[in-house]
Scaffold this active site. Structure first.
Site, PDB file in Angstrom:
ATOM      1  N   GLU A 114       0.822  -1.227   0.000  1.00 31.94           N
ATOM      2  CA  GLU A 114       0.000   0.000   0.000  1.00 31.94           C
ATOM      3  C   GLU A 114       0.851   1.270   0.000  1.00 31.94           C
ATOM      4  O   GLU A 114       0.690   2.160   0.838  1.00 31.94           O
ATOM      5  CB  GLU A 114      -0.947  -0.002   1.205  1.00 31.94           C
ATOM      6  N   GLU A 174      -5.917  -8.083  -1.029  1.00 28.43           N
ATOM      7  CA  GLU A 174      -6.569  -7.868   0.269  1.00 28.43           C
ATOM      8  C   GLU A 174      -8.005  -7.472   0.033  1.00 28.43           C
ATOM      9  O   GLU A 174      -8.275  -6.532  -0.734  1.00 28.43           O
ATOM     10  CB  GLU A 174      -5.910  -6.712   1.049  1.00 28.43           C
TER      11      GLU A 174
HETATM   12  C1  BG6 Z   1      -4.449  -2.721   4.876  1.00 30.61           C
HETATM   13  C2  BG6 Z   1      -3.146  -3.297   5.355  1.00 30.61           C
HETATM   14  O1  BG6 Z   1      -4.296  -1.347   4.930  1.00 30.61           O
HETATM   15  O2  BG6 Z   1      -5.595  -2.948   5.613  1.00 30.61           O
HETATM   16  C3  BG6 Z   1      -3.257  -4.417   6.345  1.00 30.61           C
HETATM   17  O3  BG6 Z   1      -2.335  -3.671   4.275  1.00 30.61           O
HETATM   18  C4  BG6 Z   1      -4.415  -4.149   7.285  1.00 30.61           C
HETATM   19  O4  BG6 Z   1      -2.035  -4.556   6.995  1.00 30.61           O
HETATM   20  C5  BG6 Z   1      -5.695  -4.068   6.468  1.00 30.61           C
HETATM   21  O5  BG6 Z   1      -4.531  -5.070   8.314  1.00 30.61           O
HETATM   22  C6  BG6 Z   1      -6.970  -3.912   7.283  1.00 30.61           C
HETATM   23  O6  BG6 Z   1      -6.843  -2.836   8.147  1.00 30.61           O
HETATM   24  P1  BG6 Z   1      -7.082  -2.977   9.702  1.00 30.61           P
HETATM   25  O7  BG6 Z   1      -6.728  -1.652  10.260  1.00 30.61           O
HETATM   26  O8  BG6 Z   1      -8.526  -3.306   9.860  1.00 30.61           O
HETATM   27  O9  BG6 Z   1      -6.187  -4.070  10.174  1.00 30.61           O
END
Ligand code: BG6
Length: 473
Positions: free
Chosen positions: A174, A365
């Protein structure tokens, strides 16, 4: 009945610092993720570890010691690929050593062997919000050109060591979060708000050079491996049809696409020149940098997608791990953490990106962060999570039908891990539950949720199960 391609990379994704724990074992040095209290968004960072405080990442879910059990469970769910990161400070504890830490290298050899044992493809992020702390404190992070050399040495070490095991790499997680979470994503501490943009663009240039070097090394050392970039690309919609809102939203989107524009097309986009001119930014480059960037563009575009946001001209630019924080969108429901749920936005983004770049897309993701309850039978019926993933996958399939080349999808946090944004354990994404709470209490026992069997069924049927009403447990 629609189907996903037979060779589609169904998977799950985690990051070292959110899962491994063992933060100071076997020679590992401290990373920035080890000194954050309460997550990288709004949490506390002072560059030190205080004994009296709790740091969720120090033990996390103890994946470092339990990875065999976890990989076995993940393999049982039928995944074809598994994304994780290498903790840079396990390999180079302070980031600037000449020689790597053998115990750290051995850990990832063992982990990748275990993954490969089940026929699962490792997808590896070189740097995921876990830069060695020393590189921030001593060198001022990516603002300093020396970081390129340290990253190159690290990338060369791991690509060489794992050339027979890893075929999918990603350079930075990211990276476009430079503007909203600069320390975690961009490895820079903003000390002076007036200098912020100057620092961001200078550091970004160093990151582009480092990424190009990593891509070059990857193809030299491991010719059949692919190097991707990775961005957070949840879309930004104009809040109204006022042309001011439309153009402002477009410009905001360019702040993100700037990173993929450079890494995929191989040159600075023309719009950057105006931004630099108007903000008095001067980016120092060395001879050969631009050629290197041009000749070493990435092979695929990995991105995260959680939600969409709406933007109004002139509003402050705020963001967290899910992307830009926008105004209320009356058409969308939200997760328990207030993230708007927008499955169609995923189709929109795939089309937007494929129209712009025509290189393979990889959704690395996507997921639903929410609380889970264990019922009297010991079961966890995470229907909201299933509903979220199901709707997103249906839209992803539409995007493929639209003509977008999408090579895979990895469910964020298939096993519960520490939230990057808030440091909470109870913001759970997994189809495997981990018994641990926000204060670190719990047995760490693993337990399958209802979504485990559901996802397995989706994978086994190449997506046909997405259209079934009765979900198997
Ligand atoms: C992304 C990251 O921004 O979002 C992850 O690459 C992160 O590392 C994911 O865990 C979800 O965000 P959060 O804050 O709910 O863990």
């Amino acid at each position: 009945m629609k189907e996903f391609p037979k060779d589609f990379l169904w998977g799950g994704a985690i990051a070292a610092n959110q899962a491994e724990g063992a933060w100071n074992e076997d020679g590992k040095g401290p990373a920035i993720s080890d000194v954050y209290r309460n997550g990288i968004v709004g949490g506390h960072f002072d560059g030190e570890v205080h004994e009296e405080h709790f740091y969720a990442s120090h033990e996390a879910i103890d994946f470092y010691h339990r990875y065999k059990e976890d990989i076995a469970l993940l393999a049982e769910s039928g995944i074809k690929c598994f994304r994780t990161s290498i903790a840079w400070s396990r390999i180079f504890p302070n980031g600037d050593e000449e020689e790597p830490n053998e115990k750290g290298l051995q850990f990832y050899d063992d982990l990748f062997n275990e993954i490969l044992k089940y026929g699962i493809e490792p997808v590896i992020t070189i740097s995921h919000f876990e830069i060695p702390l020393n590189l921030i404190l001593k060198y001022d992070g990516w603002k300093n050109r020396q970081l390129i050399g340290f990253y190159e040495r690290y990338a060369r070490t791991i690509i060489t060591r794992y050339k027979d095991k890893v075929k999918y790499w990603m350079n930075f997680n990211e990276i476009n979060h430079f503007h909203t979470i600069p320390l975690a994503a961009g490895g820079i501490l903003i000390k002076d708000e007036e200098q912020k943009l100057q620092d961001i663009y200078q550091a970004s240039h160093h990151v582009f050079v480092a990424s190009a070097l990593a891509k070059k090394l990857c193809h030299e050392i491991s010719p059949d491996a692919k190097m991707g970039c990775m961005l957070s690309l949840s879309p930004i919609y104009p809040h109204t049809c006022n042309p001011d809102d439309i153009f402002d939203s477009y410009e905001l989107r360019r702040r993100s696409l700037f990173y993929s524009d450079v890494m995929i097309r191989g040159y600075y986009p023309s719009y950057a020149k105006r931004i630099w001119k108007e903000h008095g930014i001067s980016v120092v480059m060395e001879n050969g940098d631009l050629e290197l960037i041009k000749e070493n563009t990435v092979d695929y575009l990995g991105f995260s997608y959680y939600r969409s946001s709406t933007h109004k001209a002139g509003m402050p630019i705020l963001g967290n791990t899910g992307g830009i924080i926008g105004l209320e969108n009356p058409y969308l429901e939200k997760t328990e953490w207030g993230w708007p749920i927008d499955p169609k936005g995923l189709r929109y983004v795939c089309n937007e990106l494929y129209d712009r770049y025509q290189i393979p897309l990889f959704i690395v993701e996507n997921g639903y962060g929410g609380r889970d309850e264990i019922d009297e039978n010991g079961e966890i019926h995470d229907d909201a999570r299933i509903d979220y993933i199901r709707k997103h996958l249906i839209q992803l399939q539409e995007a493929i039908e639209d003509g977008c080349e999408v090579i895979g999808y990895t469910w964020w946090g298939p096993i519960d891990i520490v939230s990057a944004g808030t440091g909470e354990m109870e913001k759970r994404y997994g189809y495997i539950y981990v018994d641990k709470d926000n204060d670190g209490n719990g047995t760490l026992e693993r337990r399958k949720k209802k979504s485990f069997g559901w996802y397995k069924n989706v994978i086994e049927t190449d997506g046909r199960a997405l259209y079934e009403r009765n979900v198997k447990k």
